[in-house]
Design an enzyme around this catalytic site. Structure first.
Site, short mmCIF file in Angstrom:
data_model
loop_
_atom_site.label_atom_id
_atom_site.label_comp_id
_atom_site.label_asym_id
_atom_site.label_seq_id
_atom_site.Cartn_x
_atom_site.Cartn_y
_atom_site.Cartn_z
CB CYS A 37 -14.03 1.13 -0.12
SG CYS A 37 -13.63 2.87 0.03
NE ARG A 75 -3.86 0.57 1.98
CZ ARG A 75 -5.08 0.65 2.51
NH1 ARG A 75 -5.29 1.38 3.59
NH2 ARG A 75 -6.10 0.00 1.98
CD GLN A 111 -12.98 -1.85 -0.99
OE1 GLN A 111 -12.20 -1.78 -0.05
NE2 GLN A 111 -14.19 -2.37 -0.85
CG HIS A 159 -8.36 -0.06 -2.85
ND1 HIS A 159 -7.59 -1.16 -2.50
CD2 HIS A 159 -8.98 0.34 -1.69
CE1 HIS A 159 -7.75 -1.41 -1.22
NE2 HIS A 159 -8.58 -0.53 -0.70
NE ARG A 198 -10.24 -5.30 0.26
CZ ARG A 198 -9.47 -4.32 0.74
NH1 ARG A 198 -10.03 -3.27 1.28
NH2 ARG A 198 -8.16 -4.37 0.63
CG ASP A 220 -13.68 6.19 -1.02
OD1 ASP A 220 -13.66 6.09 0.23
OD2 ASP A 220 -12.65 6.08 -1.71
N1 CP Z 1 -11.26 -0.31 2.39
C1 CP Z 1 -10.01 -0.30 2.83
O1 CP Z 1 -9.04 -0.49 2.08
O2 CP Z 1 -9.88 -0.10 4.18
P1 CP Z 1 -8.53 0.15 4.94
O3 CP Z 1 -7.97 1.47 4.48
O4 CP Z 1 -8.90 0.17 6.41
O5 CP Z 1 -7.57 -0.96 4.63
N1 NVA Z 2 -10.04 6.55 -1.53
C1 NVA Z 2 -9.67 6.16 -0.19
C2 NVA Z 2 -9.87 4.68 -0.01
C3 NVA Z 2 -9.58 4.18 1.37
C4 NVA Z 2 -9.74 2.69 1.49
C5 NVA Z 2 -8.23 6.55 0.07
O1 NVA Z 2 -7.39 6.37 -0.82
O2 NVA Z 2 -7.95 7.03 1.15
#
Ligand code: CP
Ligand code: NVA
Length: 301
Positions: free
Chosen positions: A260, A100, A130, A127, A288, A221
């Site tokens: 998400c 990430r 997701q 993502h 997930r 989101d």
């Molecule tokens: N939806 C998602 O990726 O959640 P987190 O940021 O908590 O991993």
């Molecule tokens: N769009 C959000 C998703 C979090 C899971 C971000 O990137 O923070």
């Protein structure tokens, strides 16, 4: 399939196979209890996480593998040593990397310089895990997921991009509704529209909430993604008409709500919708793990 960096890299068949395998693993976890026996996965996180970190860690454990979490206590990736050295060193010991990162290019570099599969656990652009979990969730509600009418309302971001590619590959109809200046990336829109056309789907973009038409599910989101330091006061008024509330659900006839998470109640969506009867948020969160396990089994099994 060597990596999962973005859903765009998948063929329609690969996407359908992943969804089908995820369903199978979810239904018969005992059959996969040794799928990753003797395998180790390093998880590199530059940003916070609840769902992604926990679902990968526990998911890998359920497949008989070992997960090692590395946070950025020694500084961001590439600071103490180059990303390429991270990738080549981790490849000496681990069987896969889950990452990430802020920049999507960091994930691409990990894939380029490592010799093991890399799975994108969220970047500024995509993502994919997701997106897979979300289409698995929809596939559990609709016999034919290509018939789903999905609307995404809010900030055009990494999650939107992955949903657009997924819907396009599946041949579904997706409507993306964003305030002006907050549409998804132009190149992603072009690619997703081309993919949609190829697979008999449709991708519509508008900033007019009134013009959304009938929908099955509405997805939103956060208005401010991780790494976006714009003060909320600067965007709140602009985004307010895009809040997902009961009136929007009624207007579109949508019975299902998706997010998400993490969700900010009374900001991008009201608590009544987020916690309402048609909310799929916990099913998405659970899925997930099953979707990611399908990716892991496909790449490493
Ligand atoms: N939806 C998602 O990726 O959640 P987190 O940021 O908590 O991993
Ligand atoms: N769009 C959000 C998703 C979090 C899971 C971000 O990137 O923070």
């Amino acid at each position: 399939m060597n990596h999962l960096l973005t859903i765009k890299d998948l063929t329609q068949q690969q996407l359908l196979d992943l969804l089908s395998l995820a369903k199978t693993i979810k239904a018969n976890p005992q059959d996969y209890a040794q799928a990753l026996a003797g395998k180790s996965v390093v998880m590199l996180f530059e940003k916070p996480s609840l769902r992604t970190r926990v679902s990968f860690d526990i998911g890998i454990n359920k497949l008989g593998g070992h997960a090692l979490y590395l946070d950025q206590q020694n500084g961001a990736l590439g600071k103490r040593e180059p990303v390429s050295d991270f990738a080549s060193n981790i490849s000496c010991w681990a069987d896969a990397i889950v990452a990430r990162t802020f920049a999507h290019s960091t994930i691409e570099q990990l894939a380029q310089h490592g010799s093991v599969p890399v799975i994108n656990a969220l970047s500024d652009m995509y993502h994919p895990c997701q997106g897979l979990a979300d289409f698995l969730t929809l596939a559990e509600h609709f016999d034919d997921v290509s018939k789903v009418k999905l609307a995404y309302v809010g900030d055009g971001n990494n999650v939107t991009h992955s949903l657009m590619y997924g819907a396009a590959l599946l041949g579904a109809k997706m409507t993306v509704v964003c305030p002006l200046g907050h549409f998804p990336d132009g190149q992603v829109v072009c690619e997703a529209q081309a993919l949609a056309k190829q697979h008999g789907g449709e991708l519509i973009l508008t900033s007019d909430v009134e013009a959304m038409g009938e929908q099955d599910a509405i997805y939103t989101d956060t208005w401010l993604s991780m790494g976006d330091n714009t003060p909320m006061e600067q965007i709140e008024a602009k985004f307010k008409p895009y809040q997902v509330n009961e009136s929007l659900m009624q207007q579109t006839g949508a019975n299902l709500f998706m997010h998400c998470l993490p969700a900010y109640r009374e900001v991008e969506a009201t608590a009544a919708v987020i916690d309402g009867e048609g909310s799929l948020i916990l099913q998405q969160a659970e899925n997930r793990m099953h979707a990611q396990n399908a990716v892991l089994v496909t790449l490493l099994g």
